[in-house]
Design a protein around this motif. Sequence first.
Motif, PDB file in Angstrom:
ATOM      1  N   HIS A 126       0.846  -1.193   0.000  1.00  0.00           N
ATOM      2  CA  HIS A 126       0.000   0.000   0.000  1.00  0.00           C
ATOM      3  C   HIS A 126       0.877   1.236   0.000  1.00  0.00           C
ATOM      4  CE1 HIS A 126      -3.231  -2.724   1.110  1.00  0.00           C
ATOM      5  NE2 HIS A 126      -4.104  -1.742   1.119  1.00  0.00           N
ATOM      6  N   ARG A 127       0.445   2.261  -0.682  1.00  0.00           N
ATOM      7  CA  ARG A 127       1.105   3.558  -0.556  1.00  0.00           C
ATOM      8  C   ARG A 127       0.628   4.205   0.744  1.00  0.00           C
ATOM      9  NH1 ARG A 127       1.063   7.166  -5.883  1.00  0.00           N
ATOM     10  NH2 ARG A 127       2.284   8.409  -4.407  1.00  0.00           N
ATOM     11  N   SER A 159      -0.739   7.048   1.293  1.00  0.00           N
ATOM     12  CA  SER A 159      -2.076   7.643   1.200  1.00  0.00           C
ATOM     13  C   SER A 159      -3.172   6.580   1.095  1.00  0.00           C
ATOM     14  CB  SER A 159      -2.148   8.584   0.003  1.00  0.00           C
ATOM     15  OG  SER A 159      -1.565   7.981  -1.129  1.00  0.00           O
ATOM     16  N   ASP A 160      -2.825   5.428   0.547  1.00  0.00           N
ATOM     17  CA  ASP A 160      -3.791   4.323   0.509  1.00  0.00           C
ATOM     18  C   ASP A 160      -4.146   3.888   1.925  1.00  0.00           C
ATOM     19  OD1 ASP A 160      -3.754   4.266  -2.242  1.00  0.00           O
ATOM     20  OD2 ASP A 160      -2.167   2.757  -2.349  1.00  0.00           O
ATOM     21  N   LEU A 161      -3.104   3.745   2.722  1.00  0.00           N
ATOM     22  CA  LEU A 161      -3.309   3.321   4.109  1.00  0.00           C
ATOM     23  C   LEU A 161      -4.157   4.340   4.856  1.00  0.00           C
ATOM     24  CD1 LEU A 161       0.216   1.955   5.057  1.00  0.00           C
ATOM     25  CD2 LEU A 161      -1.896   0.658   4.844  1.00  0.00           C
ATOM     26  N   ARG A 162      -3.829   5.599   4.615  1.00  0.00           N
ATOM     27  CA  ARG A 162      -4.546   6.670   5.299  1.00  0.00           C
ATOM     28  C   ARG A 162      -6.038   6.633   4.964  1.00  0.00           C
ATOM     29  NH1 ARG A 162      -5.410  10.843   7.895  1.00  0.00           N
ATOM     30  NH2 ARG A 162      -5.352  13.048   7.282  1.00  0.00           N
ATOM     31  N   PRO A 169       6.666  12.650  -3.936  1.00  0.00           N
ATOM     32  CA  PRO A 169       7.117  11.379  -3.364  1.00  0.00           C
ATOM     33  C   PRO A 169       6.131  10.238  -3.583  1.00  0.00           C
ATOM     34  CG  PRO A 169       7.434  13.158  -1.798  1.00  0.00           C
ATOM     35  CD  PRO A 169       6.690  13.739  -2.948  1.00  0.00           C
ATOM     36  N   HIS A 170       6.668   9.063  -3.710  1.00  0.00           N
ATOM     37  CA  HIS A 170       5.860   7.851  -3.866  1.00  0.00           C
ATOM     38  C   HIS A 170       6.506   6.786  -2.989  1.00  0.00           C
ATOM     39  CE1 HIS A 170       3.495   4.959  -6.549  1.00  0.00           C
ATOM     40  NE2 HIS A 170       4.199   4.182  -5.762  1.00  0.00           N
ATOM     41  N   VAL A 171       5.833   6.411  -1.909  1.00  0.00           N
ATOM     42  CA  VAL A 171       6.408   5.465  -0.955  1.00  0.00           C
ATOM     43  C   VAL A 171       5.515   4.249  -0.815  1.00  0.00           C
ATOM     44  CG1 VAL A 171       7.215   5.144   1.403  1.00  0.00           C
ATOM     45  CG2 VAL A 171       7.510   7.349   0.287  1.00  0.00           C
ATOM     46  N   GLU A 172       6.140   3.093  -0.912  1.00  0.00           N
ATOM     47  CA  GLU A 172       5.373   1.851  -0.834  1.00  0.00           C
ATOM     48  C   GLU A 172       5.684   1.105   0.460  1.00  0.00           C
ATOM     49  OE1 GLU A 172       5.089   1.040  -5.639  1.00  0.00           O
ATOM     50  OE2 GLU A 172       6.258  -0.324  -4.384  1.00  0.00           O
ATOM     51  N   TYR A 173       4.635   0.713   1.161  1.00  0.00           N
ATOM     52  CA  TYR A 173       4.785  -0.047   2.405  1.00  0.00           C
ATOM     53  C   TYR A 173       4.245  -1.455   2.198  1.00  0.00           C
ATOM     54  CZ  TYR A 173       5.776   4.307   4.874  1.00  0.00           C
ATOM     55  OH  TYR A 173       6.347   5.470   5.304  1.00  0.00           O
ATOM     56  N   SER A 174       4.995  -2.425   2.728  1.00  0.00           N
ATOM     57  CA  SER A 174       4.524  -3.813   2.647  1.00  0.00           C
ATOM     58  C   SER A 174       5.026  -4.587   3.860  1.00  0.00           C
ATOM     59  CB  SER A 174       5.021  -4.463   1.360  1.00  0.00           C
ATOM     60  OG  SER A 174       6.425  -4.350   1.273  1.00  0.00           O
ATOM     61  N   LEU A 175       4.485  -5.775   4.081  1.00  0.00           N
ATOM     62  CA  LEU A 175       4.880  -6.591   5.221  1.00  0.00           C
ATOM     63  C   LEU A 175       6.129  -7.396   4.887  1.00  0.00           C
ATOM     64  CD1 LEU A 175       1.424  -8.001   6.426  1.00  0.00           C
ATOM     65  CD2 LEU A 175       2.770  -6.149   7.445  1.00  0.00           C
ATOM     66  N   THR A 176       7.008  -7.525   5.846  1.00  0.00           N
ATOM     67  CA  THR A 176       8.113  -8.465   5.737  1.00  0.00           C
ATOM     68  C   THR A 176       7.560  -9.855   6.051  1.00  0.00           C
ATOM     69  OG1 THR A 176       8.665  -8.290   8.061  1.00  0.00           O
ATOM     70  CG2 THR A 176       9.715  -6.711   6.571  1.00  0.00           C
ATOM     71  N   PRO A 177       8.333 -10.910   5.793  1.00  0.00           N
ATOM     72  CA  PRO A 177       7.864 -12.251   6.180  1.00  0.00           C
ATOM     73  C   PRO A 177       7.480 -12.314   7.660  1.00  0.00           C
ATOM     74  CG  PRO A 177       9.772 -12.431   4.750  1.00  0.00           C
ATOM     75  CD  PRO A 177       9.590 -10.969   5.024  1.00  0.00           C
ATOM     76  N   MET A 178       8.292 -11.672   8.501  1.00  0.00           N
ATOM     77  CA  MET A 178       7.971 -11.656   9.923  1.00  0.00           C
ATOM     78  C   MET A 178       6.673 -10.876  10.167  1.00  0.00           C
ATOM     79  SD  MET A 178      10.781 -11.295  12.890  1.00  0.00           S
ATOM     80  CE  MET A 178      11.162  -9.564  12.744  1.00  0.00           C
ATOM     81  N   GLY A 179       6.511  -9.783   9.441  1.00  0.00           N
ATOM     82  CA  GLY A 179       5.293  -8.988   9.566  1.00  0.00           C
ATOM     83  C   GLY A 179       4.056  -9.766   9.163  1.00  0.00           C
ATOM     84  N   GLU A 180       4.202 -10.627   8.155  1.00  0.00           N
ATOM     85  CA  GLU A 180       3.075 -11.468   7.720  1.00  0.00           C
ATOM     86  C   GLU A 180       2.614 -12.351   8.874  1.00  0.00           C
ATOM     87  OE1 GLU A 180       1.661 -11.497   4.731  1.00  0.00           O
ATOM     88  OE2 GLU A 180       3.131 -10.914   3.189  1.00  0.00           O
ATOM     89  N   GLU A 181       3.607 -12.938   9.567  1.00  0.00           N
ATOM     90  CA  GLU A 181       3.259 -13.812  10.693  1.00  0.00           C
ATOM     91  C   GLU A 181       2.543 -13.042  11.796  1.00  0.00           C
ATOM     92  OE1 GLU A 181       7.329 -16.488  10.246  1.00  0.00           O
ATOM     93  OE2 GLU A 181       6.392 -16.333  12.220  1.00  0.00           O
ATOM     94  N   ALA A 182       3.090 -11.861  12.106  1.00  0.00           N
ATOM     95  CA  ALA A 182       2.472 -11.038  13.147  1.00  0.00           C
ATOM     96  C   ALA A 182       1.057 -10.656  12.742  1.00  0.00           C
ATOM     97  CB  ALA A 182       3.320  -9.799  13.402  1.00  0.00           C
ATOM     98  N   ALA A 183       0.900 -10.280  11.478  1.00  0.00           N
ATOM     99  CA  ALA A 183      -0.411  -9.843  10.990  1.00  0.00           C
ATOM    100  C   ALA A 183      -1.448 -10.952  11.119  1.00  0.00           C
ATOM    101  CB  ALA A 183      -0.294  -9.384   9.546  1.00  0.00           C
TER     102      ALA A 183
END
Lengths: 135, 135
Positions: free
Chosen positions: B54-55, B57-60, B94-108
Motif C-alpha cells: 500500500h502507498r 495515502s492508501d493506508l490513510r 514522493p511515492h512510498v510503498e509499504y509492505s509486510l516483511t515475512p515476519m510482519g506477515e506472521e504477526a499480521a
Amino acid sequence: MADADIAEYQSKTLSNYLQAGNLMAVDCPSREVLKHLTSRWGVLVLIALQSGMHRYSDLRRKIGGVSERMLIQTLQWLEQDGMVRREALPVVPPHVEYSLTPMGEEAAEKVRALADWIEIKFPYIAAAQMQRKAG
Amino acid sequence: MADADIAEYQSKTLSNYLQAGNLMAVDCPSREVLKHLTSRWGVLVLIALQSGMHRYSDLRRKIGGVSERMLIQTLQWLEQDGMVRREALPVVPPHVEYSLTPMGEEAAEKVRALADWIEIKFPYIAAAQMQRKAG
DNA sequence: TACTTTTATGTAGGTACCTTCTAAAAGTAA
DNA sequence: TTACTTTTAGAAGGTACCTACATAAAAGTA
C-alpha cells in the motif's frame, strides 16, 4: 442505570446488536473492545487468567510491574466487556476471585497466540532492530 | 550509529539475542514489541497491509480516523521492529510503498485472528456490556 | 487503642500518545 | 506566479493512560 443510558438502549433495535463490528470504520464501537483487549495490561491479565481463577493479589504478583490502580482499572474494563467474571466473597478481609468467562477464554487464546509468537520471535526482532540502528 | 548504541550492542553477547522474551517480566524489552503490535493503529496497519503493498495515502484512506502523524509514527515503529518494509521511489511528488516483511506477515496473522474474532463476537460483547449497565 | 489484612477508591502529577496545524521538497498545470 | 501534488517533520496543545501515594472499610488480634 442512568436515564441517558436507558434512552440510548431503547434507541437501538435488536438488529443493531446483531451486526458484526468493523474495526476499519472510524466510529465503530468495536474499537473500544479492541483497545481493552490489547491494552498494556489487558493482554497480560487475559494470559494470566488462562491458568484458572486468580485472586486480585495473585494477579498483582504474577504480572510484573502493574500498579494496583491499573490492575483494577483493567479488570473492570474486561469485566464490563464480559471477558472476566468477578466474584467477591463476603469475608473480612476481602477475598475477590477473578476468572475468565467462556468469551474471555476465546479472547485469551487469540491474545496468547500473539504473545507466544512475540516471545519466541523476539530474538529475531531484536536482531532486526539492531541491524536497523546500525545500518 | 551513536557511540552509546555501539557500546550497548557490544555489551550483549549472541546468546542474549537467542533468549526468548518474557512478557510477564517487568523490564523485558519484548514488551515494547507487544506495545507496537497492539497499539491503536499498529493492529489496523498490519491488517491493512495483509492484502499487499500500500502507498502511504492508501493506508490513510483505508484506516478510518488515523491522523497523518500517527500513521507515520506507527509505520516507523513497525519498520524499526522489522515488520514493515518501506520503499521510497525517487520521484516528485514522493511515492512510498509499504509492505509486510515475512515476519510482519506472521504477526499480521495473529493480530487478524484477534481482530476477526472481535468483529464477529462484537454483538455478544455489546449485549454483555448493556446487561452489565442495566443489571 | 493500635495494628493487621485485602480490595478497592481518590487525587496529584507525569508521560506518552494523539490531533491539528504549519511547512518543506520539486516538479506540473493553470 | 500561483496552485496543487505526496510524503514527512516539527511544534503546540489536549487527553487519557499510568504511577505513586494517601485513604477507606471491616473484623479480628495484640
